[in-house]
Scaffold this motif. Structure first.
Motif, PDB file in Angstrom:
ATOM      1  N   GLY A   1      15.139 -43.072 -83.221  1.00 25.97           N
ATOM      2  CA  GLY A   1      16.041 -43.817 -81.979  1.00 25.97           C
ATOM      3  C   GLY A   1      15.478 -43.983 -80.834  1.00 25.97           C
ATOM      4  N   GLN A   2      14.177 -43.575 -80.649  1.00 26.90           N
ATOM      5  CA  GLN A   2      13.441 -43.711 -79.345  1.00 26.90           C
ATOM      6  C   GLN A   2      12.977 -45.460 -79.542  1.00 26.90           C
ATOM      7  OE1 GLN A   2      13.008 -42.029 -76.434  1.00 26.90           O
ATOM      8  NE2 GLN A   2      14.480 -40.333 -77.788  1.00 26.90           N
ATOM      9  N   ALA A   3      12.901 -45.831 -80.677  1.00 28.59           N
ATOM     10  CA  ALA A   3      12.071 -47.358 -80.838  1.00 28.59           C
ATOM     11  C   ALA A   3      13.269 -48.266 -80.861  1.00 28.59           C
ATOM     12  CB  ALA A   3      11.341 -47.356 -82.046  1.00 28.59           C
ATOM     13  N   LEU A   4      14.581 -47.893 -80.838  1.00 28.27           N
ATOM     14  CA  LEU A   4      15.576 -48.767 -81.380  1.00 28.27           C
ATOM     15  C   LEU A   4      16.695 -48.751 -80.265  1.00 28.27           C
ATOM     16  CD1 LEU A   4      15.914 -47.571 -84.998  1.00 28.27           C
ATOM     17  CD2 LEU A   4      14.881 -49.840 -84.074  1.00 28.27           C
ATOM     18  N   ASN A   5      17.120 -50.225 -80.088  1.00 23.95           N
ATOM     19  CA  ASN A   5      18.431 -50.625 -79.267  1.00 23.95           C
ATOM     20  C   ASN A   5      19.470 -50.185 -80.387  1.00 23.95           C
ATOM     21  OD1 ASN A   5      20.796 -51.746 -78.231  1.00 23.95           O
ATOM     22  ND2 ASN A   5      19.384 -53.110 -76.841  1.00 23.95           N
ATOM     23  N   HIS A   6      20.301 -49.100 -80.483  1.00 30.69           N
ATOM     24  CA  HIS A   6      21.333 -48.903 -81.454  1.00 30.69           C
ATOM     25  C   HIS A   6      22.343 -49.881 -81.200  1.00 30.69           C
ATOM     26  CE1 HIS A   6      19.800 -44.778 -82.603  1.00 30.69           C
ATOM     27  NE2 HIS A   6      19.357 -44.856 -81.295  1.00 30.69           N
ATOM     28  N   SER A   7      22.670 -50.464 -80.286  1.00 27.86           N
ATOM     29  CA  SER A   7      23.772 -51.478 -79.936  1.00 27.86           C
ATOM     30  C   SER A   7      23.581 -52.648 -80.549  1.00 27.86           C
ATOM     31  CB  SER A   7      24.031 -51.660 -78.595  1.00 27.86           C
ATOM     32  OG  SER A   7      24.743 -50.619 -78.103  1.00 27.86           O
ATOM     33  N   LEU A   8      22.198 -53.095 -80.481  1.00 22.80           N
ATOM     34  CA  LEU A   8      21.834 -54.265 -81.231  1.00 22.80           C
ATOM     35  C   LEU A   8      21.559 -54.050 -82.678  1.00 22.80           C
ATOM     36  CD1 LEU A   8      20.472 -57.324 -81.161  1.00 22.80           C
ATOM     37  CD2 LEU A   8      18.295 -56.077 -80.652  1.00 22.80           C
ATOM     38  N   LEU A   9      20.915 -52.985 -83.049  1.00 16.75           N
ATOM     39  CA  LEU A   9      20.775 -52.880 -84.541  1.00 16.75           C
ATOM     40  C   LEU A   9      22.366 -52.707 -85.183  1.00 16.75           C
ATOM     41  CD1 LEU A   9      19.158 -52.213 -87.147  1.00 16.75           C
ATOM     42  CD2 LEU A   9      19.368 -49.647 -86.426  1.00 16.75           C
ATOM     43  N   LEU A  10      23.260 -51.957 -84.864  1.00 19.07           N
ATOM     44  CA  LEU A  10      24.333 -51.876 -85.573  1.00 19.07           C
ATOM     45  C   LEU A  10      25.282 -53.159 -85.507  1.00 19.07           C
ATOM     46  CD1 LEU A  10      25.780 -49.190 -86.865  1.00 19.07           C
ATOM     47  CD2 LEU A  10      23.774 -48.734 -85.792  1.00 19.07           C
ATOM     48  N   THR A  11      24.924 -53.828 -84.545  1.00 23.51           N
ATOM     49  CA  THR A  11      25.914 -54.924 -84.199  1.00 23.51           C
ATOM     50  C   THR A  11      25.013 -56.197 -85.351  1.00 23.51           C
ATOM     51  OG1 THR A  11      26.067 -54.750 -82.004  1.00 23.51           O
ATOM     52  CG2 THR A  11      26.587 -57.072 -82.895  1.00 23.51           C
ATOM     53  N   GLY A  12      23.669 -56.080 -85.566  1.00 20.17           N
ATOM     54  CA  GLY A  12      23.146 -56.867 -86.373  1.00 20.17           C
ATOM     55  C   GLY A  12      23.488 -56.517 -87.866  1.00 20.17           C
ATOM     56  N   ILE A  13      23.659 -55.265 -88.134  1.00 18.30           N
ATOM     57  CA  ILE A  13      24.087 -54.589 -89.367  1.00 18.30           C
ATOM     58  C   ILE A  13      25.534 -55.228 -89.871  1.00 18.30           C
ATOM     59  CG2 ILE A  13      24.650 -52.708 -90.770  1.00 18.30           C
ATOM     60  CD1 ILE A  13      22.434 -51.287 -89.425  1.00 18.30           C
TER      61      ILE A  13
ATOM     62  N   PRO B   1      11.542 -54.851 -83.693  1.00 20.36           N
ATOM     63  CA  PRO B   1      12.100 -53.350 -84.282  1.00 20.36           C
ATOM     64  C   PRO B   1      13.322 -53.177 -84.967  1.00 20.36           C
ATOM     65  CG  PRO B   1      11.023 -52.918 -82.141  1.00 20.36           C
ATOM     66  CD  PRO B   1      11.559 -54.179 -81.994  1.00 20.36           C
ATOM     67  N   GLU B   2      14.324 -53.589 -84.199  1.00 24.30           N
ATOM     68  CA  GLU B   2      15.765 -53.559 -84.921  1.00 24.30           C
ATOM     69  C   GLU B   2      15.847 -54.803 -86.092  1.00 24.30           C
ATOM     70  OE1 GLU B   2      15.761 -52.233 -80.661  1.00 24.30           O
ATOM     71  OE2 GLU B   2      14.987 -54.226 -81.587  1.00 24.30           O
ATOM     72  N   ALA B   3      14.948 -55.815 -86.033  1.00 23.63           N
ATOM     73  CA  ALA B   3      14.943 -56.875 -86.980  1.00 23.63           C
ATOM     74  C   ALA B   3      14.219 -56.266 -88.157  1.00 23.63           C
ATOM     75  CB  ALA B   3      14.381 -58.094 -86.509  1.00 23.63           C
ATOM     76  N   ILE B   4      13.103 -55.603 -87.947  1.00 22.18           N
ATOM     77  CA  ILE B   4      12.480 -54.897 -88.953  1.00 22.18           C
ATOM     78  C   ILE B   4      13.482 -53.960 -89.688  1.00 22.18           C
ATOM     79  CG2 ILE B   4      10.495 -53.368 -89.654  1.00 22.18           C
ATOM     80  CD1 ILE B   4       9.025 -54.883 -87.161  1.00 22.18           C
ATOM     81  N   MET B   5      14.047 -52.977 -89.006  1.00 20.30           N
ATOM     82  CA  MET B   5      14.767 -52.049 -89.517  1.00 20.30           C
ATOM     83  C   MET B   5      15.930 -52.739 -90.332  1.00 20.30           C
ATOM     84  SD  MET B   5      15.411 -48.737 -89.908  1.00 20.30           S
ATOM     85  CE  MET B   5      14.568 -47.933 -88.669  1.00 20.30           C
ATOM     86  N   LEU B   6      16.624 -53.693 -89.607  1.00 17.18           N
ATOM     87  CA  LEU B   6      17.662 -54.550 -90.297  1.00 17.18           C
ATOM     88  C   LEU B   6      17.340 -55.187 -91.897  1.00 17.18           C
ATOM     89  CD1 LEU B   6      20.486 -55.749 -90.831  1.00 17.18           C
ATOM     90  CD2 LEU B   6      19.761 -57.616 -89.232  1.00 17.18           C
ATOM     91  N   ASN B   7      16.042 -55.630 -91.675  1.00 19.63           N
ATOM     92  CA  ASN B   7      15.393 -56.145 -93.190  1.00 19.63           C
ATOM     93  C   ASN B   7      15.307 -55.074 -94.070  1.00 19.63           C
ATOM     94  OD1 ASN B   7      12.451 -56.558 -94.445  1.00 19.63           O
ATOM     95  ND2 ASN B   7      13.944 -58.261 -94.930  1.00 19.63           N
ATOM     96  N   ARG B   8      14.907 -53.856 -93.789  1.00 14.59           N
ATOM     97  CA  ARG B   8      14.532 -52.564 -94.698  1.00 14.59           C
ATOM     98  C   ARG B   8      16.007 -52.105 -95.165  1.00 14.59           C
ATOM     99  NH1 ARG B   8      10.312 -55.124 -93.282  1.00 14.59           N
ATOM    100  NH2 ARG B   8       8.411 -54.210 -93.041  1.00 14.59           N
ATOM    101  N   ILE B   9      16.778 -52.034 -94.323  1.00 14.17           N
ATOM    102  CA  ILE B   9      17.921 -51.436 -94.566  1.00 14.17           C
ATOM    103  C   ILE B   9      18.648 -52.450 -95.786  1.00 14.17           C
ATOM    104  CG2 ILE B   9      20.217 -51.044 -94.024  1.00 14.17           C
ATOM    105  CD1 ILE B   9      18.994 -49.945 -91.325  1.00 14.17           C
ATOM    106  N   ASP B  10      18.652 -53.786 -95.299  1.00 15.30           N
ATOM    107  CA  ASP B  10      19.371 -54.684 -96.192  1.00 15.30           C
ATOM    108  C   ASP B  10      18.648 -54.461 -97.688  1.00 15.30           C
ATOM    109  OD1 ASP B  10      21.052 -56.848 -97.113  1.00 15.30           O
ATOM    110  OD2 ASP B  10      19.535 -58.397 -96.377  1.00 15.30           O
ATOM    111  N   MET B  11      17.438 -54.520 -97.791  1.00 12.63           N
ATOM    112  CA  MET B  11      16.525 -54.420 -99.061  1.00 12.63           C
ATOM    113  C   MET B  11      17.179 -53.205 -99.871  1.00 12.63           C
ATOM    114  SD  MET B  11      14.917 -57.276 -99.647  1.00 12.63           S
ATOM    115  CE  MET B  11      14.161 -56.678-100.844  1.00 12.63           C
TER     116      MET B  11
END
Length: 315
Positions: A176-188, A269-279
């Motif tokens: 949580g500390q490393a992520l903008n949750h609004s950006l990550l969830l919107t990106g997902i 960080p959110e882009a890295i997380m999105l890529n990993r979740i997608d994979m």
């Protein structure tokens, strides 16, 4: 039907035509490779000898009654279609042949928007989500996530996004500390919206590429759809410039590497997380699909989307 087939045996029953591809023998005689799906949703390729596409009387999604010979080729069952006719309406139920997500499209759609309303605290991001999901709602309920490989089923787009949203929530609690949750969830939620234009999906869930999809790809198309929504919502201004740029970066980079089709590599960080979740979700879907009908104590065939790995199903 196809699951129970034995080598050197004969089988017959209703099957749906998924695709028809013409080949030719070494002596230049035409034959067809028919991808067929039985009422247990098992798909196989069957040969139909001495036949061209022009001569074959049926289109894809037609249900036929087929009689097959079962042989063996490279250690696998090999099917030849010997006789066929169009099935009568009384001989099948179309829903038995449709590969679909295991959850109601309506419930998945409502869940995604509910999570957005509760989690995406940025009002502009939330407005973009609602604008796109409401504009394309009819397509979203049906659309496949791909022509092949993963989530290539009716409502596959929703199913893929539905599971990724849940993964995003879970991982967001850890990092949580490393992520903008609004950006990550919107990106997902929006990462694959370009597929609504990249692909055409028929009512049975079979998908193929549109000219726009083949020429541009869903990452670029998705970024254009973000711009369309922003123009509609009057969000294209200096105040929102950086915010919209970050969101488009998530869509443009979610394939991770340019050799995998990414426009650019993840740089947030959110882009890295999105890529990993997608994979994760794409690969787990392939694992589930490959192991579903596999016998305990055996290996699957090599799986293209998993780097040609053979999976083992334990005893």
């Amino acid at each position: 039907m196809f699951k129970e087939a034995t080598i050197q045996g004969k089988i017959s029953g209703p099957v749906m035509i998924v695709s028809v591809t013409q080949k030719q023998t070494r002596t230049s005689k035409p034959y067809l490779i028919l991808k067929l799906r039985d009422d247990q949703k098992k798909e196989v390729d069957a040969k139909l000898w001495n036949m061209s596409v022009e001569e074959f009387p049926f289109d894809k999604n037609t249900v036929i009654i087929g009689e097959f010979s079962v042989g063996e080729y490279n250690g696998q069952k090999d099917f030849t279609l010997d006789m066929y006719r169009e099935a009568l309406k009384s001989e099948y139920r179309m829903e038995d042949f449709i590969n679909a997500a295991p959850y109601s499209p309506q419930k998945m759609y409502e869940f995604i928007l509910q999570i957005a309303d509760q989690t995406v605290l940025d009002d502009d991001y939330l407005a973009i989500i609602h604008n796109i999901y409401e504009k394309y709602k009819e397509q979203i309920f049906i659309w496949s996530a791909a022509k092949a490989v993963h989530h290539n089923i009716r409502s596959g787009f929703l199913y893929h996004t539905f599971r990724m949203v849940q993964s995003g929530i879970a991982l967001g609690k850890v990092y949580g500390q490393a992520l903008n949750h609004s950006l990550l969830l919107t990106g997902i939620i929006l990462h694959d919206v370009g597929k609504l234009k990249e692909l055409y999906t028929d009512p049975t869930g079979n998908a193929d590429y549109t000219p726009e999809g083949s020429l541009l790809g869903h990452l670029l198309i998705g970024c254009e759809m973000i711009d369309e929504a922003c123009n509609k919502l009057d969000l294209q201004n200096d105040e929102n410039k950086d915010k919209i740029l970050l969101l488009k970066h998530l869509l443009a980079s979610h394939h991770g590497k340019q050799e995998y089709g990414a426009i650019t590599v993840p740089q947030l960080p959110e882009a890295i997380m999105l890529n990993r979740i997608d994979m994760i979700d794409a690969e787990m879907y392939q694992c589930e699909h490959a192991l579903e009908d596999q016998s305990n104590g055996t290996f699957t065939d090599r799986i293209f989307g998993l780097n040609n790995t053979r999976l083992y199903k334990p005893l």
